[in-house]
Motif scaffolding. Sequence first.
Motif, mmCIF file in Angstrom:
data_model
loop_
_atom_site.group_PDB
_atom_site.id
_atom_site.type_symbol
_atom_site.label_atom_id
_atom_site.label_comp_id
_atom_site.label_asym_id
_atom_site.label_seq_id
_atom_site.Cartn_x
_atom_site.Cartn_y
_atom_site.Cartn_z
ATOM 1 N N SER A 1 0.815 -1.226 0.000
ATOM 2 C CA SER A 1 0.000 0.000 0.000
ATOM 3 C C SER A 1 0.838 1.260 0.000
ATOM 4 C CB SER A 1 -0.933 0.014 1.222
ATOM 5 O OG SER A 1 -1.823 -1.071 1.196
ATOM 6 N N ALA A 2 2.132 1.173 0.345
ATOM 7 C CA ALA A 2 2.989 2.360 0.343
ATOM 8 C C ALA A 2 3.142 2.925 -1.058
ATOM 9 C CB ALA A 2 4.356 2.012 0.926
ATOM 10 N N VAL A 3 3.175 2.038 -2.063
ATOM 11 C CA VAL A 3 3.329 2.492 -3.456
ATOM 12 C C VAL A 3 2.109 3.301 -3.871
ATOM 13 C CG1 VAL A 3 3.597 1.744 -5.848
ATOM 14 C CG2 VAL A 3 4.794 0.522 -4.016
ATOM 15 N N THR A 4 0.921 2.771 -3.614
ATOM 16 C CA THR A 4 -0.295 3.496 -4.003
ATOM 17 C C THR A 4 -0.493 4.744 -3.150
ATOM 18 O OG1 THR A 4 -1.570 2.044 -2.536
ATOM 19 C CG2 THR A 4 -1.434 1.421 -4.852
ATOM 20 N N ARG A 5 -0.046 4.717 -1.898
ATOM 21 C CA ARG A 5 -0.179 5.897 -1.037
ATOM 22 C C ARG A 5 0.628 7.064 -1.598
ATOM 23 N NH1 ARG A 5 -1.716 9.630 1.182
ATOM 24 N NH2 ARG A 5 -1.535 10.262 3.369
ATOM 25 N N LEU A 6 1.828 6.797 -2.105
ATOM 26 C CA LEU A 6 2.650 7.872 -2.666
ATOM 27 C C LEU A 6 2.040 8.416 -3.947
ATOM 28 C CD1 LEU A 6 6.237 6.439 -2.038
ATOM 29 C CD2 LEU A 6 5.212 8.424 -0.930
ATOM 30 N N THR A 7 1.474 7.539 -4.783
ATOM 31 C CA THR A 7 0.847 8.034 -6.017
ATOM 32 C C THR A 7 -0.413 8.830 -5.704
ATOM 33 O OG1 THR A 7 -0.316 5.925 -6.260
ATOM 34 C CG2 THR A 7 1.782 6.168 -7.420
ATOM 35 N N GLU A 8 -1.088 8.485 -4.599
ATOM 36 C CA GLU A 8 -2.265 9.266 -4.187
ATOM 37 C C GLU A 8 -1.878 10.657 -3.714
ATOM 38 O OE1 GLU A 8 -4.041 6.828 -1.257
ATOM 39 O OE2 GLU A 8 -4.908 5.408 -2.699
#
Length: 556
Positions: free
Chosen positions: A416-423
Amino acid sequence: MASMTEILILHGHLPIEYLDSVSGEPAADESTVRDLLARGATTAGQYARARAAQSSLPFVELVDYPVDRTAVALVSSAICRRHTVLPIAVTNDTVILAMAEPGNVFAIDDVRAATQMLVAPAVAERDDLLAAIDRHIRSDEEMSDLRTALEEESAAVESVTVSIADSLDDDAPIVRFVNLLVSQAIQDHASDIHIEPAEQDMRVRYRIDGVLHEMQSAPKSIQNGVISRLKIMSDIDIAERRKPQDGRMSVSYGGRQIDLRVATLPTVWGEKLVMRILDNTSTSLSLRDLNLLDRNYEAYKASYSKPNGMILVTGPTGSGKSTTLYTTLNAVARPEINVITVEDPVEYRMPGINQVQVNPKAGLTFASALRSILRSDPDVVLIGEIRDQETARIAIEASLTGHLVLSTLHTNDAPSAVTRLTEMDIEPFLVGSALDCVVAQRLARRLCDRCKAPAAYGAADLARMRFDWPHDEPLPAVFQPVGCATCSNTGYRGRLALHEVMTVTEDIERLAVGRASSAEIARVAQEQGMITLRQDGWAKARLGLTSVEEIVRVVA
């Protein structure tokens, strides 16, 4: 009257190797003891046994010894702590006294004067004796007496308050009450102290091994005095009660300096105050002390050994992220590299590290501090937390320009860290290029080694708890908590971390660029060998480090 030796034999706490089978007296002669001491006993227990034999005194193991509460009550806590002694039994007119130094005649005289009884010394290992003193001599009774005195004192006035002058008087009841409150929390290995005002009283709770325990309740009338005293110690404005405030204080306990991070929060019944106990011993940990499984350890070590890239540690508040980051800093910091941190607040002070405290009132935010840090020629940068887009962007750019960047992020798992940064509106190609490793973690309570017992679970029980094991193999051996004096009858003593280490490979980088979901990233990461938090927990349950129930409690 039974002799001291007979009493100790009855409880089974005399070392068999130093007892004559007939007389029950120490059998080792002077030359044997001298030889053992000269060779240097390999453990403290061996040394204590040798001292006992040399002094012709019995040796007691206090871990499981049935200490008589009546005996403990005969001697004040001040005498016990000053001389490192503990009364453990009484027979007729004799008190049996466990001692680390049997030749301390001053201790024997003080105990004889306090009890008006004969004193029979017995030798105990120093560390066991200190633990027993902490276990059996708590500050609860003194705190109860102080509460009573404060309540009587406040009966004549509307409330008890503390002035700056009063705060310098160490004998003031409020000062003694607060000191006992903090020292008891440190003694109980608590991580947080909660002081919570209610309608009728003031509640005190300690967070021990991740679970809150109610320890004290105090009259409502002393609430303002306790809060004011702690505010003074933490350099917080005592006149401001309408908004949250943060502070910090240091106390001396057991010859070492303990820092406490203090936060106030206005509630309907008054100000709630929480103190986070920061023990600097955690900054001297090695990565092996973090209980990483071999696969996770090798993957994580490969990431922080690189000269550049970004490493994120994720998890909820209180999951040990800061400890992991500081342990990593301890591993990478060397005199030939420049390490700079920017934190809010600086939790642990480390020698040889340049640490910057965020100060929003002065305009020093994470983003502005980072811009200045990158002009200070750093090799390694630690960012306390990535909270906004600007901080994330500067951190990623720093990792892409030859710096090793360590930081934390609030997500439930590593993918989820990857998607959190793109968000956060960071370009996906930057996330994929900069991010090298993500560690998600939780803290679970560690089983007490002295009382844990094998658990009798059936296949249906383990399947219901989603315990993953090859079903063509026998049921795995796991343990359950029991409870003993060592762990205060909880069955647990201390905590250990559960980890999920995701290395950002080329496949995961392509998924990040394509804005794939966290579930898809997790699937690919597991195919490439990532161990999930739950799998890591099961592995540690099979190793006997924690229980199945604890894994179910902390991992979704």
